[in-house]
Write a protein that holds these residues in place. Sequence first.
Motif, PDB file in Angstrom:
ATOM      1  N   ALA A  77       5.952  98.006 -11.891  1.00  0.00           N
ATOM      2  CA  ALA A  77       5.632  99.065 -10.940  1.00  0.00           C
ATOM      3  C   ALA A  77       6.409 100.318 -11.305  1.00  0.00           C
ATOM      4  O   ALA A  77       7.550 100.242 -11.740  1.00  0.00           O
ATOM      5  CB  ALA A  77       6.018  98.605  -9.536  1.00  0.00           C
ATOM      6  N   ALA A  78       5.822 101.448 -11.189  1.00  0.00           N
ATOM      7  CA  ALA A  78       6.462 102.746 -11.373  1.00  0.00           C
ATOM      8  C   ALA A  78       6.778 103.091 -12.838  1.00  0.00           C
ATOM      9  O   ALA A  78       7.128 104.211 -13.133  1.00  0.00           O
ATOM     10  CB  ALA A  78       7.735 102.871 -10.540  1.00  0.00           C
ATOM     11  N   ASP A  98      15.618 106.131 -17.436  1.00  0.00           N
ATOM     12  CA  ASP A  98      15.844 105.360 -16.203  1.00  0.00           C
ATOM     13  C   ASP A  98      14.595 104.591 -15.797  1.00  0.00           C
ATOM     14  O   ASP A  98      14.672 103.455 -15.336  1.00  0.00           O
ATOM     15  CB  ASP A  98      16.294 106.285 -15.072  1.00  0.00           C
ATOM     16  CG  ASP A  98      17.595 106.977 -15.414  1.00  0.00           C
ATOM     17  OD1 ASP A  98      18.532 106.279 -15.839  1.00  0.00           O
ATOM     18  OD2 ASP A  98      17.670 108.215 -15.304  1.00  0.00           O
ATOM     19  N   GLU A  99      13.438 105.222 -15.975  1.00  0.00           N
ATOM     20  CA  GLU A  99      12.176 104.541 -15.680  1.00  0.00           C
ATOM     21  C   GLU A  99      11.958 103.370 -16.637  1.00  0.00           C
ATOM     22  O   GLU A  99      11.446 102.328 -16.244  1.00  0.00           O
ATOM     23  CB  GLU A  99      11.017 105.507 -15.902  1.00  0.00           C
ATOM     24  CG  GLU A  99      10.615 106.335 -14.728  1.00  0.00           C
ATOM     25  CD  GLU A  99       9.341 107.070 -15.096  1.00  0.00           C
ATOM     26  OE1 GLU A  99       9.455 108.025 -15.901  1.00  0.00           O
ATOM     27  OE2 GLU A  99       8.274 106.675 -14.607  1.00  0.00           O
ATOM     28  N   ASN A 131      14.079 100.440 -15.562  1.00  0.00           N
ATOM     29  CA  ASN A 131      13.946 100.055 -14.154  1.00  0.00           C
ATOM     30  C   ASN A 131      13.330  98.657 -14.040  1.00  0.00           C
ATOM     31  O   ASN A 131      12.300  98.382 -14.633  1.00  0.00           O
ATOM     32  CB  ASN A 131      13.027 101.082 -13.459  1.00  0.00           C
ATOM     33  CG  ASN A 131      13.171 101.038 -11.956  1.00  0.00           C
ATOM     34  OD1 ASN A 131      14.014 100.331 -11.418  1.00  0.00           O
ATOM     35  ND2 ASN A 131      12.320 101.803 -11.278  1.00  0.00           N
TER      36      ASN A 131
HETATM   37  C1  LIG Z   1      12.333 101.894  -9.853  1.00  0.00           C
HETATM   38  O1  LIG Z   1      11.337 101.096  -9.283  1.00  0.00           O
HETATM   39  C2  LIG Z   1      11.304 101.175  -7.856  1.00  0.00           C
HETATM   40  C3  LIG Z   1      10.337 100.118  -7.331  1.00  0.00           C
HETATM   41  O2  LIG Z   1       9.119 100.179  -8.014  1.00  0.00           O
HETATM   42  C4  LIG Z   1      10.959 102.602  -7.453  1.00  0.00           C
HETATM   43  O3  LIG Z   1      10.955 102.705  -6.037  1.00  0.00           O
HETATM   44  C5  LIG Z   1      11.981 103.550  -8.052  1.00  0.00           C
HETATM   45  O4  LIG Z   1      11.603 104.888  -7.770  1.00  0.00           O
HETATM   46  C6  LIG Z   1      12.073 103.364  -9.555  1.00  0.00           C
HETATM   47  N1  LIG Z   1      13.147 104.196 -10.094  1.00  0.00           N
HETATM   48  C7  LIG Z   1      13.003 104.926 -11.217  1.00  0.00           C
HETATM   49  C8  LIG Z   1      14.200 105.675 -11.694  1.00  0.00           C
HETATM   50  O5  LIG Z   1      11.966 104.977 -11.839  1.00  0.00           O
END
Ligand SMILES: *[C@@H]1O[C@H](CO)[C@@H](O)[C@H](O)[C@H]1NC(C)=O
Length: 409
Positions: A16-17, A399-400, A403
């Motif tokens: 996710a994300a 960071d993404e 994650n």
């Molecule tokens: C990490 O993943 C969470 C859950 O999907 C999300 O809420 C958050 O924004 C993400 N953080 C980054 C830095 O991408």
Amino acid sequence: MMKLPLFAALIYIGRAAAVLEEVFAWKELDFDWPNDEFKNDLVKSGEYVAGNNLPLGVDRWKDKLFVTVPRWKSGVAASLNYIPLNSTDKSPKLVPYPDWKANILPKKGETPEENHIVSTFRLKVDSCDRLWVMETGLADILGEPSQISPPAIVIFDLKTDKVIRRYNLKGTDIKGDDSFFANIVVDVTKDTCDKAFAYVPDLGGYGLVVYSFADNNSWRIKHNYFYFDPLHGDLTVGGVNFQWTDGVFGLALGPPNENGFRTVYFHALASTNEFSVNTQVLRNESLATDPHSYELFKLEGNKGENTQSTASVFDEKTNVLFLTQIQKDGVACWNPRRKLEPANVGIAVHHQENLIFTNDIAIDSDRNLWILSDKMPAFVYKGLDPLEINYRILKIGVDEAINGTRCVA
Ligand SMILES: *[C@@H]1O[C@H](CO)[C@@H](O)[C@H](O)[C@H]1NC(C)=O
Ligand SMILES: *[C@@H]1O[C@H](CO)[C@@H](O)[C@H](O)[C@H]1NC(C)=O
Ligand SMILES: *[C@@H]1O[C@H](CO)[C@@H](O)[C@H](O)[C@H]1NC(C)=O
Ligand SMILES: *[C@@H]1O[C@H](CO)[C@@H](O)[C@H](O)[C@H]1NC(C)=O
């Protein structure tokens, strides 16, 4: 060629994300020719054969994204290039750096331009606005190889686009015809620009060359850990099977300690182990070349099956090492605060089609992870299909990318 509008092609990569942005993509590479006549002449003489131009190395400085095109085959128009990042073209033309003149091969009997670049694989932008290029000097590697000039470290001032130093490796740095210098990392901070060191792995001669900018001198280091693992040289990527014997190749620098020394993480391409050594050892010529220093090189651990990797890069903020994964169509991550074992290696990004042969990665000053994928085994062993997308440059925030993986501290 049809111009595509500038839109972010977002590729979902499972978690996710976590989305990977496909920034550029090409079927074949084209260049920013001074005029049509210039291009037509190069096509006629065989100095430009579109299908023989494979992008390999990548790094970013401000609005320039550097892209190398090694001279694997004849017909490479220019080896050192950039893409202006304000380009609105999804398949932009490469702009030779610093200019065309430096990138044109000399004709038989001619001496090359003083600041020529024959063929380069990898380069690094440093924190002092300099570009370090590992120039192999070797053209037409897979055809009739020709060593046009000695392997050299060429350093550009990115603010003026001028060469500030060209250092030919010494005879003692090179192991005959076996040596192959395809990578370079630079050990420097903003406050130590004049005291930089470069580390250049020799993937064919199984050694490591250290260059001191202050002393303008280099030395070669030997170690068994620079060799390939014979049980891990059988590779299959994008449906192509091949056997490689490449030794030390991926090299990444951890954060500096209070004395300015760093841990260097390294691995052979044909291996699944990761090793490390401190720069305090590498930078000290007598210590680094002393056989009694053998145990100062450490095994960090094993990354698991099919984790062979071309390139690696370290993010100091999260303390995460990123590693290309050629047999897994992606990029892995590992946080050295955890023991290196397969369960602690995360998949940062993976895509079966768009990440075939992740050849190089880089982290820019905005902490974007750039990934270049180029189907290199198909290029070398069977030929690419010019009707398909063959080369891609993608990016994702660091960071993404980590994650939800084991790499988050
Ligand atoms: C990490 O993943 C969470 C859950 O999907 C999300 O809420 C958050 O924004 C993400 N953080 C980054 C830095 O991408
Ligand atoms: C990109 O920037 C360069 C240099 O600033 C400029 O010459 C060029 O016109 C710009 N291109 C586009 C497409 O905006
Ligand atoms: C560095 O060393 C090389 C080769 O030994 C020499 O050609 C060059 O002039 C030196 N450069 C500087 C800045 O000392
Ligand atoms: C290099 O290492 C040797 C052996 O450990 C040591 O005696 C010497 O002081 C070191 N040199 C520097 C400049 O640190």
